[in-house]
Enzyme design. Sequence first.
Site, PDB file in Angstrom:
ATOM      1  CE1 TYR A 126       1.193  13.226  29.625  1.00  0.00           C
ATOM      2  CE2 TYR A 126       0.821  13.408  27.251  1.00  0.00           C
ATOM      3  CZ  TYR A 126       0.357  13.514  28.553  1.00  0.00           C
ATOM      4  OH  TYR A 126      -0.936  13.901  28.793  1.00  0.00           O
ATOM      5  CE  LYS A 173      -6.098  -1.494  -0.384  1.00  0.00           C
ATOM      6  NZ  LYS A 173      -5.455  -2.773  -0.751  1.00  0.00           N
TER       7      LYS A 173
HETATM    8  C1  LIG Z   1      -4.664  -2.439  -1.928  1.00  0.00           C
HETATM    9  C2  LIG Z   1      -4.548  -3.279  -3.132  1.00  0.00           C
HETATM   10  C3  LIG Z   1      -4.022  -2.762  -4.328  1.00  0.00           C
HETATM   11  C4  LIG Z   1      -3.437  -1.365  -4.439  1.00  0.00           C
HETATM   12  O1  LIG Z   1      -2.112  -1.365  -3.944  1.00  0.00           O
HETATM   13  P1  LIG Z   1      -1.203  -0.037  -3.991  1.00  0.00           P
HETATM   14  O2  LIG Z   1       0.111  -0.492  -3.468  1.00  0.00           O
HETATM   15  O3  LIG Z   1      -1.866   0.945  -3.086  1.00  0.00           O
HETATM   16  O4  LIG Z   1      -1.168   0.412  -5.386  1.00  0.00           O
HETATM   17  C5  LIG Z   1      -4.053  -3.566  -5.447  1.00  0.00           C
HETATM   18  N1  LIG Z   1      -4.535  -4.827  -5.387  1.00  0.00           N
HETATM   19  C6  LIG Z   1      -5.019  -5.358  -4.248  1.00  0.00           C
HETATM   20  C7  LIG Z   1      -5.517  -6.756  -4.250  1.00  0.00           C
HETATM   21  C8  LIG Z   1      -5.032  -4.612  -3.088  1.00  0.00           C
HETATM   22  O5  LIG Z   1      -5.512  -5.148  -1.963  1.00  0.00           O
END
Ligand SMILES: *Cc1c(COP(=O)(O)O)cnc(C)c1O
Length: 356
Positions: free
Chosen positions: A254, A34
């Site tokens: 800044y 993702k």
């Molecule tokens: C993002 C996600 C993962 C992966 O999690 P990590 O901590 O990056 O390994 C697994 N399952 C679901 C449902 C997620 O949304």
Amino acid sequence: MPRPIQALIDLSALEHNLQVARRASSARIMAVIKAAAYGHGLLRAAEALNAADGFALLDVRDAVQLREAGFRQTILLLEGFFTPDDLPLAAEHDLACVIHSPHQIAMLDGYPRRGSLQVWLKVNSGMNRLGLQPHDVPAALEKLKAHPAVRDITLMTHFSHADEAAGVAVQLEMFNALAAPYRVARSLANSAALLRYPATHADWVRPGIMLYGTSPFAPGSGDSAQQLGLKPAMTLQSRIISVRELGAGEYIGYGGMFRAEAAMRVGVVACGYADGYPRHAPTGTPVLVEGKRTRTLGRVSMDMLSVDLSALPGTGVGSRVTLWGKGLPVEQVAHAAGTISYELLCALTPRVPLVV
Ligand SMILES: *Cc1c(COP(=O)(O)O)cnc(C)c1O
């Protein structure tokens, strides 16, 4: 000449980290890609992770892109379908859909296409984000089993504390009790659970962050990426574009957030929050210049940040700067900035070229 910032993507590190997951678990691997593969670039990351048994992501357009690129593995939409219009697309491209809420089950009513859908029924075992309440699961399972469009059902849940001391015990116990009467595949583990709790592996593990070479555990609270044998897949690099000698009492940037106690040498790096570097990284956040560790100074601005060159003779305009990656785990930068590696990797902005 383009601005010198770039994110180097090491595809062999992705392959290597997938092997680490394979060695840790005999379950099938659903590689979580993702958010453009946590900022690494969707298609290239998927190619490097092609040995995975499946891919999980959110956007149906990304899933279709993977299918069109020829990926034949299971592709799972982690938030499932959003409207009934998504169903034909999911069926056409054979995309498995998470079903996390009763309203999605209702959307299946009247959906005719026989045997076209694989569903992953998500149970809320304590995270209280997505997922059916446990007492609603038996009826939902019966309904899905009887539904002509549903070809295959996997039962899944997600852990809220797998990376912390509290662990997975309570959620694991409740999920196992719920799943016990059914002969369906099961999936529970994210990276932290995959690495720490073999009892969670079941049929499918769902690693994300570890594939990118980052430990899911906060610095000091568990194994580092190096201890886990993971290799960073992204190195964010830029260069020094200006050098300045500062006198005692002078300020930087800044708000004058940093004041020099004594004369010092300061480098200005072409990297700022518009590239995705966290603005809230305070003075002292680690950074490498020509491979040597030093610190940021003052406030991060939109396009630039300043680093301490006082102890680094021989560095100057053109010196290579590593913001995170090889030699400087992104976890350490994230920790200094009060966030987690996930956020930094995903926050890289489109103006930073990804270079393989
Ligand atoms: C993002 C996600 C993962 C992966 O999690 P990590 O901590 O990056 O390994 C697994 N399952 C679901 C449902 C997620 O949304």
